[in-house]
Structures are given as C-alpha cells and as structure tokens.
Scaffold this motif. Sequence first.
Motif, mmCIF file in Angstrom:
data_model
loop_
_atom_site.group_PDB
_atom_site.id
_atom_site.type_symbol
_atom_site.label_atom_id
_atom_site.label_comp_id
_atom_site.label_asym_id
_atom_site.label_seq_id
_atom_site.Cartn_x
_atom_site.Cartn_y
_atom_site.Cartn_z
ATOM 1 N N LYS A 1 7.538 2.085 7.560
ATOM 2 C CA LYS A 1 6.605 2.397 6.487
ATOM 3 C C LYS A 1 7.208 3.505 5.637
ATOM 4 O O LYS A 1 7.494 4.595 6.120
ATOM 5 N N LEU A 2 7.391 3.201 4.339
ATOM 6 C CA LEU A 2 7.980 4.173 3.437
ATOM 7 C C LEU A 2 6.921 4.959 2.672
ATOM 8 O O LEU A 2 7.092 6.134 2.405
ATOM 9 N N HIS A 3 5.841 4.264 2.298
ATOM 10 C CA HIS A 3 4.809 4.911 1.491
ATOM 11 C C HIS A 3 3.506 4.137 1.643
ATOM 12 O O HIS A 3 3.509 2.947 1.949
ATOM 13 N N GLU A 4 2.408 4.807 1.395
ATOM 14 C CA GLU A 4 1.094 4.172 1.441
ATOM 15 C C GLU A 4 0.296 4.675 0.250
ATOM 16 O O GLU A 4 0.329 5.862 -0.066
ATOM 17 N N ARG A 5 -0.396 3.761 -0.450
ATOM 18 C CA ARG A 5 -1.214 4.169 -1.589
ATOM 19 C C ARG A 5 -2.412 3.246 -1.737
ATOM 20 O O ARG A 5 -2.446 2.155 -1.181
ATOM 21 N N GLN A 6 -3.378 3.689 -2.510
ATOM 22 C CA GLN A 6 -4.571 2.899 -2.797
ATOM 23 C C GLN A 6 -4.181 1.747 -3.724
ATOM 24 O O GLN A 6 -3.444 1.942 -4.689
ATOM 25 N N ALA A 7 -4.676 0.546 -3.444
ATOM 26 C CA ALA A 7 -4.382 -0.603 -4.288
ATOM 27 C C ALA A 7 -5.096 -0.454 -5.622
ATOM 28 O O ALA A 7 -6.211 0.074 -5.686
ATOM 29 N N VAL B 1 1.405 -10.333 0.449
ATOM 30 C CA VAL B 1 2.653 -9.731 -0.003
ATOM 31 C C VAL B 1 2.575 -9.624 -1.521
ATOM 32 O O VAL B 1 2.474 -10.625 -2.226
ATOM 33 N N VAL B 2 2.604 -8.400 -2.028
ATOM 34 C CA VAL B 2 2.508 -8.164 -3.468
ATOM 35 C C VAL B 2 3.853 -8.395 -4.126
ATOM 36 O O VAL B 2 3.947 -9.015 -5.180
ATOM 37 N N VAL C 1 4.214 0.260 1.376
ATOM 38 C CA VAL C 1 5.591 0.014 0.971
ATOM 39 C C VAL C 1 6.416 0.080 2.247
ATOM 40 O O VAL C 1 6.461 1.108 2.929
ATOM 41 N N LEU C 2 7.027 -1.059 2.588
ATOM 42 C CA LEU C 2 7.741 -1.178 3.860
ATOM 43 C C LEU C 2 9.221 -1.417 3.615
ATOM 44 O O LEU C 2 9.597 -2.170 2.721
ATOM 45 N N GLY C 3 10.050 -0.804 4.431
ATOM 46 C CA GLY C 3 11.477 -1.090 4.448
ATOM 47 C C GLY C 3 11.750 -2.042 5.593
ATOM 48 O O GLY C 3 11.442 -1.741 6.741
ATOM 49 N N VAL C 4 12.320 -3.189 5.286
ATOM 50 C CA VAL C 4 12.559 -4.227 6.288
ATOM 51 C C VAL C 4 14.055 -4.490 6.348
ATOM 52 O O VAL C 4 14.682 -4.750 5.319
ATOM 53 N N GLY C 5 14.618 -4.433 7.551
ATOM 54 C CA GLY C 5 16.032 -4.740 7.704
ATOM 55 C C GLY C 5 16.514 -4.417 9.088
ATOM 56 O O GLY C 5 15.994 -3.516 9.760
ATOM 57 N N ILE D 1 6.195 -4.740 -0.618
ATOM 58 C CA ILE D 1 4.870 -4.146 -0.816
ATOM 59 C C ILE D 1 3.846 -5.129 -0.272
ATOM 60 O O ILE D 1 3.791 -6.281 -0.701
ATOM 61 N N VAL D 2 3.062 -4.664 0.700
ATOM 62 C CA VAL D 2 2.068 -5.493 1.357
ATOM 63 C C VAL D 2 0.693 -4.902 1.088
ATOM 64 O O VAL D 2 0.502 -3.688 1.200
ATOM 65 N N GLU D 3 -0.268 -5.757 0.735
ATOM 66 C CA GLU D 3 -1.636 -5.298 0.512
ATOM 67 C C GLU D 3 -2.486 -5.665 1.715
ATOM 68 O O GLU D 3 -2.539 -6.829 2.122
ATOM 69 N N ILE D 4 -3.131 -4.666 2.282
ATOM 70 C CA ILE D 4 -4.069 -4.867 3.381
ATOM 71 C C ILE D 4 -5.385 -4.270 2.935
ATOM 72 O O ILE D 4 -5.492 -3.053 2.777
ATOM 73 N N GLU D 5 -6.366 -5.147 2.705
ATOM 74 C CA GLU D 5 -7.664 -4.782 2.165
ATOM 75 C C GLU D 5 -7.483 -3.978 0.886
ATOM 76 O O GLU D 5 -7.086 -4.523 -0.114
#
Length: 145
Positions: A99-105, A66-67, A89-93, A80-84
């Motif tokens: 999943k809101l967005h995905e980008r390169q770390a 968890v970033v 970018v996740l919305g939790v509730g 914001i969760v980092e996987i590899e």
Amino acid sequence: MSNTPSTETPAGIDVLAVGGDALVGMATLGKTAAALALVIAIILICTALLKRWNPQQRAAGGHLRVVGSVAVGTRERVVIVEIEDTWLVLGVGGGQVNKLHERQAPARPADGTVDTQIEDERFAVRFARALKHNAGLGGSRRGES
C-alpha cells in the motif's frame, strides 16, 4: 467360350469405385470441417457471454473496482483500487502488494454511474480539431503564422 467366370471387370466399374472412395473421403473431410467450425463458434459465444456477464465483478460483490493501473517496470505496476468510498494506491510486483497511499474517493454522480460519455465527447472534439488542424482545414493554415 468357357464357363469360367472372367476375372476382368469392365473399366467403368473401376472408375466408379475410385470415384466413390474419393467422394466418401470428401464427405468425411466436410463433416470434420463442420464439426471444427461448430466447436470454434461455441468457444466464441461462450467468450462473449463471459465478457458480458463479467463474473469477476460479481465475485467481489461489486465493492472492489480497479480504477486504473500503469506499468512502472517490466514486472512492477502501480494500481488504484476503489473499495467502497476509499481509493488505495498499491504497488504490485515481484509477488508482493504494498500500500503506497490511501485517499477518499471522489464524489460520483447521484445515479452511481461514472460519466465517461463527457470525457469521450471531449476526446472526440479534441481529436476532430487535431485532424482538421493537421489537414489544414482549421482556422489557421500551416504555412501562415
């Protein structure tokens, strides 16, 4: 003088008997307090060991981290969760994860550790500067413009 035994006991023996009961009661209370202190110490030691070993990260195999997260409502969060090498970018509730967005770390240092010491130093320098400024010890005085 009669040969019948006297039912009266000397006053000193009664005092010793009452004092002995109080002493036994205090010893029992002391043992109970010591046992309670031992249980609390064991709980604190186990808590410290669990924090040090961090079993949650080991369970995920170190691939999930968890970033950051921020609350956007009473029960909603953006995480914001980092996987590899990918940040999600996740919305939790409300019992849902979207999943809101995905980008390169961003690139990490070569040794694989995040260099937070530089950020801490920057904060320390800024905080010291702000303290000096607010205390009137900085380069410019409060009353002077």
